[in-house]
Design a protein around this motif. Structure first.
Motif, PDB file in Angstrom:
ATOM      1  N   ALA A 131      13.983  20.629  12.794  1.00 29.03           N
ATOM      2  CA  ALA A 131      13.117  20.936  11.658  1.00 29.03           C
ATOM      3  C   ALA A 131      11.733  21.239  12.184  1.00 29.03           C
ATOM      4  N   VAL A 132      11.332  22.527  12.093  1.00 25.06           N
ATOM      5  CA  VAL A 132      10.051  22.994  12.635  1.00 25.06           C
ATOM      6  C   VAL A 132       9.147  23.380  11.468  1.00 25.06           C
ATOM      7  N   TYR A 133       7.958  22.804  11.462  1.00 21.79           N
ATOM      8  CA  TYR A 133       7.010  23.061  10.372  1.00 21.79           C
ATOM      9  C   TYR A 133       6.265  24.367  10.647  1.00 21.79           C
ATOM     10  N   ASP A 162       6.936  18.235  13.578  1.00 22.49           N
ATOM     11  CA  ASP A 162       8.321  18.653  13.778  1.00 22.49           C
ATOM     12  C   ASP A 162       9.209  17.449  14.081  1.00 22.49           C
ATOM     13  N   ASN A 163      10.539  17.660  13.899  1.00 18.60           N
ATOM     14  CA  ASN A 163      11.476  16.559  14.110  1.00 18.60           C
ATOM     15  C   ASN A 163      12.860  17.123  14.410  1.00 18.60           C
ATOM     16  N   VAL A 164      13.768  16.259  14.889  1.00 19.70           N
ATOM     17  CA  VAL A 164      15.131  16.646  15.206  1.00 19.70           C
ATOM     18  C   VAL A 164      16.061  15.514  14.803  1.00 19.70           C
ATOM     19  N   THR A 165      17.270  15.876  14.368  1.00 21.39           N
ATOM     20  CA  THR A 165      18.306  14.915  13.982  1.00 21.39           C
ATOM     21  C   THR A 165      19.570  15.217  14.775  1.00 21.39           C
ATOM     22  N   ARG A 190      18.442  20.949   0.947  1.00 22.48           N
ATOM     23  CA  ARG A 190      18.199  20.349  -0.365  1.00 22.48           C
ATOM     24  C   ARG A 190      17.180  19.209  -0.298  1.00 22.48           C
ATOM     25  N   VAL A 191      17.117  18.509   0.827  1.00 23.52           N
ATOM     26  CA  VAL A 191      16.220  17.353   0.950  1.00 23.52           C
ATOM     27  C   VAL A 191      15.046  17.629   1.885  1.00 23.52           C
ATOM     28  N   THR A 192      14.923  18.850   2.381  1.00 24.47           N
ATOM     29  CA  THR A 192      13.844  19.179   3.317  1.00 24.47           C
ATOM     30  C   THR A 192      12.603  19.618   2.546  1.00 24.47           C
ATOM     31  N   PHE A 244       9.490  15.349   7.422  1.00 24.80           N
ATOM     32  CA  PHE A 244      10.931  15.591   7.397  1.00 24.80           C
ATOM     33  C   PHE A 244      11.673  14.259   7.325  1.00 24.80           C
ATOM     34  N   PRO A 245      12.593  14.063   6.340  1.00 26.90           N
ATOM     35  CA  PRO A 245      13.310  12.777   6.199  1.00 26.90           C
ATOM     36  C   PRO A 245      14.451  12.673   7.204  1.00 26.90           C
ATOM     37  N   ASN A 246      14.144  12.219   8.374  1.00 28.40           N
ATOM     38  CA  ASN A 246      15.120  12.213   9.467  1.00 28.40           C
ATOM     39  C   ASN A 246      16.300  11.274   9.184  1.00 28.40           C
TER      40      ASN A 246
END
Length: 221
Positions: A217-219, A197-200, A162-164, A118-120
């Motif tokens: 963002a959860v894979y 996974d990641n968070v912004t 769009r970028v995920t 994920f592009p954080n």
């Protein structure tokens, strides 16, 4: 005649003797009786000695200065040569060194392995630009905040989608409050895979309100 010649020779010899001895005696008397001459002679000698000593001192100082300058110049050239040699060695080492092998990050055993993460950082820039355009001149109104947060969350999810990369689920949470009241703190806690996974999180504020946005963002395998 022989007697007269001898007497003449004696007279001549006496005359010549007196003529030759008188100037020497007169010069000796003048030297002994003249006080200025006796005083002038020792006065001149120290002056000559001082001048010679000054000349010797100047010569010695000039020689020491020139010697110091020569040593400083030699030291400077030695330092420059050492620097140039060190630079050449470092360049030769960098050119002849073997390529560095980068070890890839190892995936934990029990975690997912997405092809693209994920592009954080990029997502954070997009959300900050969106909030600045939407809430720059927006006044705080408690009656419209509920509908405003819902609309903004939907717009943010569309922008981030769009970028995920594929197989990621997005969850957007937003909080809007008034700046004239007490400060608040927004925290979150969840159980997920820290590798995939990641968070912004982003925040924005204007004259009347503040806004805090969290995008998870959860894979999904």
């Amino acid at each position: 005649m022989s007697v007269q010649k001898k007497l003449g020779e004696i007279k001549l010899s006496r005359v010549t003797f007196r003529a030759s001895s008188r100037p020497q005696q007169e010069n000796a008397l003048q030297k002994s009786t003249d006080p200025l001459a006796s005083r002038a002679i020792p006065a001149v000698k120290p002056q000559q000695g001082e001048g010679a000593q000054k000349a010797a001192d100047t010569r010695q100082s000039g020689s020491t200065i020139s010697l110091k300058g020569l040593l400083a110049a030699q030291r400077l050239t030695r330092e420059l040569k050492n620097r140039v040699a060190l630079r050449r060695k470092t360049r030769a080492r960098t050119q002849n060194c073997s390529p560095i092998t980068i070890i890839n990050e190892q995936t934990p055993v029990n975690s997912a392995n997405p092809v693209h993460r994920f592009p954080n950082a990029h997502v954070k820039e997009l959300i900050e630009e969106f909030l600045a355009t939407k809430l720059k001149n927006e006044p705080y109104d408690p009656c419209t905040c509920a509908s405003l947060t819902k609309d903004l969350c939907e717009d943010i999810k569309k922008i981030v989608r769009r970028v995920t990369p594929p197989r990621y689920k997005l969850i957007c949470s937003m909080a809007i409050g008034s700046k004239h009241r007490e400060d608040i703190m927004v925290t979150s806690q969840c159980l997920w895979d820290a590798y995939s996974d990641n968070v912004t999180s982003c925040s924005f504020q204007n004259r009347t309100l503040f806004c805090v946005v969290l995008v998870y963002a959860v894979y999904f395998e």
